[in-house]
Design an enzyme around this catalytic site. Structure first.
Site, PDB file in Angstrom:
ATOM      1  N   HIS A   1       0.707  -1.092  -0.019  1.00 26.94           N
ATOM      2  CA  HIS A   1      -0.128   0.019  -0.005  1.00 26.94           C
ATOM      3  C   HIS A   1       0.786   1.094   0.009  1.00 26.94           C
ATOM      4  CE1 HIS A   1      -3.103  -2.887   0.978  1.00 26.94           C
ATOM      5  NE2 HIS A   1      -4.069  -1.926   0.733  1.00 26.94           N
TER       6      HIS A   1
ATOM      7  N   HIS B   1      -6.507  -2.396   8.553  1.00 22.31           N
ATOM      8  CA  HIS B   1      -6.313  -2.259   6.887  1.00 22.31           C
ATOM      9  C   HIS B   1      -5.810  -0.696   6.845  1.00 22.31           C
ATOM     10  CE1 HIS B   1      -6.506  -3.850   2.850  1.00 22.31           C
ATOM     11  NE2 HIS B   1      -6.369  -2.285   2.467  1.00 22.31           N
TER      12      HIS B   1
ATOM     13  N   HIS C   1      -9.243   5.716   1.472  1.00 25.83           N
ATOM     14  CA  HIS C   1      -7.812   5.289   0.820  1.00 25.83           C
ATOM     15  C   HIS C   1      -7.069   6.328   0.379  1.00 25.83           C
ATOM     16  CE1 HIS C   1      -4.863   3.146  -1.443  1.00 25.83           C
ATOM     17  NE2 HIS C   1      -5.364   1.914  -1.250  1.00 25.83           N
TER      18      HIS C   1
END
Length: 597
Positions: free
Chosen positions: A261, A367, A448
């Site tokens: 990520h 996450h 995100h």
């Protein structure tokens, strides 16, 4: 007589030796080339680059123009510093087209005189790897609109998808295997505003699924202060030049695993990476590999400088956002059969350990998917998909503030939750699930990316929008994603929404359940947004039925760039996927003048 023959032979041999070319098989430039010969892909990692060698010439004030392939194309023009020429041993050529006899002009000064030469070089076709479910060699780019003053823009795109060689390797903990099975061929490429691919990374030289140190998704590419690219890939992080020279490759510090990520350089010059921890002892005595819940800071040598164990800083038992997720798209673990379903509290508590969304350390409870560093107060900012939150945390490992609805946060975080206000500073009343009355303000759900904009004193967040208001809508087509900008007053602990794009302009067509990015661009005072997984479940057709063909089952990413404060795009580009379940991940603006200086 024999002696005379031998002497004659020795003389002939000596004569041949004296006249033999001392360069041996060394290549020569073509006729009339004023510098040295050309080298295609000099570092083997970037097939659309080349190098014009110098052949002893001493040149300065170099500029390069890679010419458009036709009237519809875009020239790429950039200067090259004298020191960069010496460093490369020639003139770096970036931005060639695939499968074309490219033309590019090099201008330079030598002995006080200007020189210019038009070069030609044939390049191979693009090869980003192949799989059985693939219908195109690379994502297909369709340009809808580009304002004239944005025509020279170049955009880096990152796509993710497996290729049938996905890593058979995993951590030696069968009860909590971590996230190392998350693997696939790298998909790094750069497009121009005509929609042509002008650079891509060789997936065969930078990735190998059979090797522990070279497997893993290549993700989170960011441009460093010195104009290079840094990214994370499984058990490593890498730094490479735009020309493809691998500057450094570092294993993660020994206690940490599974980087993905984000890998980003902070203003202090260190690299901040989202990783996990191995052999982590929980309070109940269980030993697990954690999932996407560690932030580490390393220096340029790879040495660990600091780390943030988010299991200790936050609450792994908070399930308010997890219960609202669409089980069909938990990050990139796509399960079309689960589309539209929600996980129960019992599921979350009893899920197996590993890369599964659930509560408690050892599952994907957090996450974290982006990291930023704020040098003003030596803090980090993270976005958390599975907590539907953006969180700022100090060097002392204490939470400074949280952007999130209040539902499910324990008492110790109550004073860290930011209060929404309007433009006049008046409080906006919101429910515990985030429904705000009489206002356009909204929190960000399954976000995100969250980055500070130091030039504006604001923060940009990509609001994916799954589980909006901690629930699923009655109709899937009511979902939307958006780019949003917030202004935060850390003294008053308030948050004001000052700009958004996507809710009204794109609606469900822009809904991106996973991935994506929004980032401020100082050079044009603009916002670049990438709705990277739009169409994952079919545009305009609910969740649809994914099929391997040209019309359905294709992610249709949308890249836009806006002048600051505007909602009419200066650039709008569509990118269609090339493989089943392939999704866009991130985008970045690329500036050759910075990266080849």
């Amino acid at each position: 007589m024999l002696k005379s023959i031998i002497v004659s032979a020795l003389i002939a041999t000596l004569s041949f030796s004296l006249h033999a070319d001392p360069n041996g098989m060394k290549p020569f430039p073509v006729d009339n080339a004023p510098l040295g010969y050309l080298i295609h892909n000099p570092y083997e990692n970037a097939p659309l680059t080349a190098l014009v060698t110098l052949n002893g010439h001493q040149i300065s004030d170099v500029t390069v123009t890679v010419h458009a392939k036709d009237d519809t194309g875009v020239d790429i023009h950039y200067p090259v510093s004298d020191m960069r020429v010496m460093s490369e041993g020639g003139v770096p050529i970036f931005g060639l087209y695939p499968a074309l006899m490219n033309k590019f002009t090099v201008n330079w000064m030598e002995n006080g005189e200007p020189h210019s030469h038009l070069y030609q070089m044939l390049t191979p076709d693009i090869d980003m790897g192949f799989s059985e479910s693939q219908w195109a060699k690379a994502p297909k780019v369709h340009v809808e609109h580009v304002d004239k003053d944005f025509k020279a823009r170049l955009y880096f795109l990152n796509w993710t998808n497996p290729d049938g060689k996905s890593s058979p390797l995993m951590h030696n903990n069968p009860t909590a295997p971590g996230a190392f099975s998350w693997d696939g061929k790298p998909g790094f490429f750069i497009i121009d505003t005509a929609g042509d691919i002008r650079w891509y990374m060789n997936p065969y030289t930078t990735h190998n699924s059979k090797n522990y140190d070279t497997a893993g998704y290549a993700m989170g590419m960011n441009v460093t202060q010195d104009g290079n690219m840094v990214w994370v890939q499984g058990q490593t992080w890498k730094k490479m030049s735009l020309m493809g020279r691998m500057i450094s490759e570092h294993n993660l510090p020994g206690h940490f695993i599974d980087a993905s990520h984000e890998g980003i350089e902070g203003a202090n010059g260190n690299i901040f990476i989202r990783a996990a921890a191995k052999d982590y002892h929980r309070p109940d005595g269980k030993v697990v590999n954690t999932i996407r819940d560690q932030i580490i800071e390393v220096d340029s040598t790879g040495k660990l400088v600091d780390y943030w164990d988010l299991n200790q800083i936050l609450d792994p038992m908070r399930d308010a956002a997890l219960l609202s997720l669409d089980a069909g798209a938990v990050c990139l673990n796509i399960d079309i059969d689960q589309a539209g379903h929600q996980t129960t509290a019992e599921d979350l508590k009893n899920a197996p350990f590993g890369d599964i969304h659930g509560v408690e350390t050892g599952r994907n409870w957090l996450h974290a998917n982006s990291v930023d560093y704020d040098p003003v107060d030596d803090s980090i900012i993270i976005s958390s998909r599975h907590q539907s939150a953006v969180i700022k945390i100090g060097r002392d490992k204490q939470v400074k503030w949280i952007i999130s609805p209040t539902e499910g946060w324990s008492e110790r975080f109550a004073d860290k939750l930011l209060q929404p206000v309007d433009a006049s500073g008046n409080p906006i009343e919101c429910t515990a699930k985030g429904l705000c009355s009489g206002s356009d303000f909204d929190f960000s759900y399954t976000p995100h990316t969250a980055y500070k904009v130091p030039q504006k004193g604001t923060y940009t967040v990509f609001d994916n929008g799954d589980g909006r208001h901690l629930s699923q809508p009655m109709f899937a087509m009511n979902k939307y994603s958006r780019s949003v900008e917030y202004k935060i007053d850390e003294n008053k602990m308030t948050i004001q929404q000052i700009w958004q794009y996507g809710k009204n302009e794109l609606g469900y067509a822009g809904y991106s359940p996973v991935t994506s990015i929004v980032k401020y661009q100082a050079d044009k005072d603009s916002m670049m947004s990438y709705f990277a997984s739009a169409g994952l479940f079919g545009i305009g057709g609910g969740y649809g039925n994914l099929k391997m063909d040209e019309t359905t089952g294709k992610v249709k990413s949308i890249l836009v760039e806006h002048r600051y404060g505007e909602t009419k795009p200066a650039v709008k580009i569509h990118i269609d996927s090339h493989d089943l379940f392939a999704t866009g991940y991130r985008a970045q603006v690329i500036r050759p003048a910075l990266m080849l200086k």
